[in-house]
Design a protein around this motif. Structure first.
Motif, PDB file in Angstrom:
ATOM      1  N   ASN A   7     -28.278  34.926  33.096  1.00 18.38           N
ATOM      2  CA  ASN A   7     -28.101  34.649  34.526  1.00 18.38           C
ATOM      3  C   ASN A   7     -27.343  35.776  35.217  1.00 18.38           C
ATOM      4  O   ASN A   7     -27.023  35.699  36.397  1.00 18.38           O
ATOM      5  CB  ASN A   7     -27.362  33.328  34.741  1.00 18.38           C
ATOM      6  CG  ASN A   7     -25.927  33.374  34.241  1.00 18.38           C
ATOM      7  OD1 ASN A   7     -25.504  34.338  33.595  1.00 18.38           O
ATOM      8  ND2 ASN A   7     -25.156  32.331  34.525  1.00 18.38           N
ATOM      9  N   GLY A   8     -27.019  36.870  34.482  1.00 19.53           N
ATOM     10  CA  GLY A   8     -26.113  37.906  34.966  1.00 19.53           C
ATOM     11  C   GLY A   8     -26.754  38.942  35.875  1.00 19.53           C
ATOM     12  O   GLY A   8     -27.976  39.027  36.028  1.00 19.53           O
ATOM     13  N   ILE A   9     -25.888  39.752  36.464  1.00 17.53           N
ATOM     14  CA  ILE A   9     -26.312  40.870  37.303  1.00 17.53           C
ATOM     15  C   ILE A   9     -26.860  41.967  36.384  1.00 17.53           C
ATOM     16  O   ILE A   9     -26.174  42.429  35.472  1.00 17.53           O
ATOM     17  CB  ILE A   9     -25.126  41.413  38.119  1.00 17.53           C
ATOM     18  CG1 ILE A   9     -24.529  40.301  38.985  1.00 17.53           C
ATOM     19  CG2 ILE A   9     -25.543  42.596  38.974  1.00 17.53           C
ATOM     20  CD1 ILE A   9     -23.179  40.644  39.579  1.00 17.53           C
ATOM     21  N   GLY A  10     -28.086  42.366  36.619  1.00 21.06           N
ATOM     22  CA  GLY A  10     -28.743  43.313  35.720  1.00 21.06           C
ATOM     23  C   GLY A  10     -29.596  42.620  34.678  1.00 21.06           C
ATOM     24  O   GLY A  10     -30.306  43.284  33.911  1.00 21.06           O
ATOM     25  N   GLY A  11     -29.558  41.287  34.647  1.00 21.44           N
ATOM     26  CA  GLY A  11     -30.296  40.542  33.621  1.00 21.44           C
ATOM     27  C   GLY A  11     -31.772  40.393  33.909  1.00 21.44           C
ATOM     28  O   GLY A  11     -32.550  40.057  33.004  1.00 21.44           O
ATOM     29  N   GLY A  12     -32.195  40.626  35.147  1.00 20.46           N
ATOM     30  CA  GLY A  12     -33.593  40.414  35.501  1.00 20.46           C
ATOM     31  C   GLY A  12     -34.564  41.269  34.716  1.00 20.46           C
ATOM     32  O   GLY A  12     -35.667  40.827  34.370  1.00 20.46           O
ATOM     33  N   LYS A  13     -34.165  42.492  34.422  1.00 16.36           N
ATOM     34  CA  LYS A  13     -35.059  43.409  33.695  1.00 16.36           C
ATOM     35  C   LYS A  13     -35.373  42.873  32.301  1.00 16.36           C
ATOM     36  O   LYS A  13     -36.541  42.744  31.911  1.00 16.36           O
ATOM     37  CB  LYS A  13     -34.402  44.789  33.604  1.00 16.36           C
ATOM     38  CG  LYS A  13     -35.250  45.853  32.932  1.00 16.36           C
ATOM     39  CD  LYS A  13     -34.539  47.201  32.974  1.00 16.36           C
ATOM     40  CE  LYS A  13     -35.416  48.320  32.436  1.00 16.36           C
ATOM     41  NZ  LYS A  13     -35.710  48.170  30.989  1.00 16.36           N
ATOM     42  N   GLU A  14     -34.334  42.560  31.546  1.00 15.63           N
ATOM     43  CA  GLU A  14     -34.544  42.056  30.183  1.00 15.63           C
ATOM     44  C   GLU A  14     -35.238  40.696  30.201  1.00 15.63           C
ATOM     45  O   GLU A  14     -36.130  40.429  29.379  1.00 15.63           O
ATOM     46  CB  GLU A  14     -33.210  41.954  29.449  1.00 15.63           C
ATOM     47  CG  GLU A  14     -33.348  41.546  27.990  1.00 15.63           C
ATOM     48  CD  GLU A  14     -32.023  41.500  27.255  1.00 15.63           C
ATOM     49  OE1 GLU A  14     -31.998  41.029  26.100  1.00 15.63           O
ATOM     50  OE2 GLU A  14     -31.005  41.937  27.845  1.00 15.63           O
ATOM     51  N   ASN A  15     -34.849  39.820  31.142  1.00 13.87           N
ATOM     52  CA  ASN A  15     -35.506  38.514  31.243  1.00 13.87           C
ATOM     53  C   ASN A  15     -37.009  38.670  31.459  1.00 13.87           C
ATOM     54  O   ASN A  15     -37.831  38.008  30.812  1.00 13.87           O
ATOM     55  CB  ASN A  15     -34.926  37.712  32.415  1.00 13.87           C
ATOM     56  CG  ASN A  15     -33.513  37.230  32.170  1.00 13.87           C
ATOM     57  OD1 ASN A  15     -32.994  37.304  31.062  1.00 13.87           O
ATOM     58  ND2 ASN A  15     -32.890  36.726  33.217  1.00 13.87           N
TER      59      ASN A  15
ATOM     60  N   VAL B   3     -22.044  41.808  34.293  1.00 12.45           N
ATOM     61  CA  VAL B   3     -22.923  42.894  34.741  1.00 12.45           C
ATOM     62  C   VAL B   3     -23.526  43.517  33.491  1.00 12.45           C
ATOM     63  O   VAL B   3     -22.807  44.004  32.609  1.00 12.45           O
ATOM     64  CB  VAL B   3     -22.148  43.939  35.558  1.00 12.45           C
ATOM     65  CG1 VAL B   3     -23.081  45.057  36.004  1.00 12.45           C
ATOM     66  CG2 VAL B   3     -21.498  43.281  36.777  1.00 12.45           C
ATOM     67  N   ILE B   4     -24.841  43.486  33.392  1.00  8.46           N
ATOM     68  CA  ILE B   4     -25.558  43.825  32.162  1.00  8.46           C
ATOM     69  C   ILE B   4     -26.289  45.152  32.319  1.00  8.46           C
ATOM     70  O   ILE B   4     -26.841  45.453  33.372  1.00  8.46           O
ATOM     71  CB  ILE B   4     -26.562  42.704  31.826  1.00  8.46           C
ATOM     72  CG1 ILE B   4     -25.822  41.371  31.626  1.00  8.46           C
ATOM     73  CG2 ILE B   4     -27.383  43.044  30.592  1.00  8.46           C
ATOM     74  CD1 ILE B   4     -26.724  40.179  31.648  1.00  8.46           C
TER      75      ILE B   4
END
Length: 348
Positions: free
Chosen positions: A217-225, A183-184
């Protein structure tokens, strides 16, 4: 005669003195004993009271599978004595250390501390707070404002942050498979799906050309990606870049990571989200392994030339939830996600 008068006089004096003693409340022979008892009672100090602090978890279950690890042992304290309220590491009813992550609320609401009221958002006491009880107490989890399936600004909550790791079901045949994800990020509490944007999504390619994006691939990773993709593909636009198209159809949205698209899929299976994918987004595959697919992009790269896409058709036994390594110029749909803080404010 004189002797009789003297005796009479003495008797009169005695009667007078007796009456005087009765009027003034002068102690009798028994009064000193009563006063002594009263003094003795005043000198005795009352015994200290003992208070019990009980923890109850309504609408909660275990996340560990061990029946008693998630329940807390009651605490006792004498009046005037300081006690530390339960926190990670406190004793559970099984005798093992307790952790807040072992407790799961039915709506996946986060537990923020201790409340004096059942099903309350108010944190009356923090985990590990030191107090001096003045009576018996029953404490309950202080819950987050939103839970799974709740709606914030028209967006459906698909995840409530609890800790630094979590398991998500990623395969659904037979007993299924669960994958651990990190969880990021620190400043968000909720992830919500922009379902309306997802339903209206067109198919778009991931990007116009191959580049190596170090993605999560983590939870919360979509923003930084998403931010990395936007920076790397500054010359792309919403017609040829899924991340830019995501921002176009949902200004506060981000292209979800692999874990986050699986969270969307779980919300669909749990009927927290309905109508996604739409009938027009579903394609039927023929052949030996026929089935229905509606792939949605993740922001997680597999390699320079491929990114992950996940099928969101919940009733498809062969292809549902399956992660595909799709060519970046292949086309899939987009369902944006938005991050919110404890109070339901957008995290940008």
């Amino acid at each position: 005669m004189k002797q009789k008068r003297l005796i009479s006089f003495i008797g009169t004096v005695c009667v007078f003195m007796g009456a005087l003693f009765m009027m003034t409340g002068c102690p009798t022979q028994q009064n000193p004993q009563i006063d002594s008892s009263q003094v003795k009672e005043q000198d005795e100090k009352p015994k200290p009271q003992t208070f019990t602090i009980t923890y109850e978890f309504p609408d909660c279950t275990s996340t560990t599978g061990f029946s008693n690890d998630w329940k807390l042992k009651s605490q006792t304290a004498k009046s005037g004595e300081e006690i530390t309220l339960a926190k990670d590491g406190s004793e559970s009813t099984s005798g093992k250390p307790w952790k807040v992550e072992y407790v799961k609320h039915k709506d996946s609401k986060a537990i923020k501390g201790w409340s004096k009221s059942k099903n309350s958002e108010t944190v009356d006491y923090a985990f590990g707070e030191k107090i001096k009880p003045t009576g018996n107490m029953t404490l309950y989890p202080a819950l987050s404002k939103y839970g799974m399936g709740d709606v914030i600004d028209g967006k459906t909550v698909i995840y409530v942050r609890h800790g630094k790791k979590d398991k998500i079901q990623t395969q659904f045949l037979l007993e299924g498979t669960y994958t651990d994800y990190n969880v990021i990020g620190e400043n968000w509490r909720y992830i919500a799906a922009d379902v309306d944007a997802g339903k209206n999504s067109e198919k778009k390619q991931w990007s116009s050309l191959a580049k190596n994006i170090i993605s999560s691939n983590g939870i919360g990773g979509g923003k930084e990606n998403t931010e990395k993709i936007l920076a790397a593909y500054s010359h792309d636009d919403e017609t040829n870049n899924a991340a830019k198209y995501c921002k176009h159809i949902s200004p506060n949205g981000y292209l979800p990571s692999e874990a986050e698209v699986f969270l969307i899929f779980k919300a669909i299976r749990d009927k927290k989200i309905t109508g996604l994918p739409t009938f027009s987004q579903i394609t039927h595959i023929g052949g030996s392994f026929s089935g229905d697919v509606a792939h949605f992009w993740t922001s997680t790269q597999h390699d320079v030339s491929n990114a992950y896409a996940i099928n969101l058709v919940k009733d498809e036994l062969i292809y549902s939830g399956k992660t595909e390594r799709a060519k970046i110029k292949a086309e899939s749909f987009v369902c944006p996600i938005i991050y919110y803080d404890d109070d339901g404010n957008v995290v940008k």
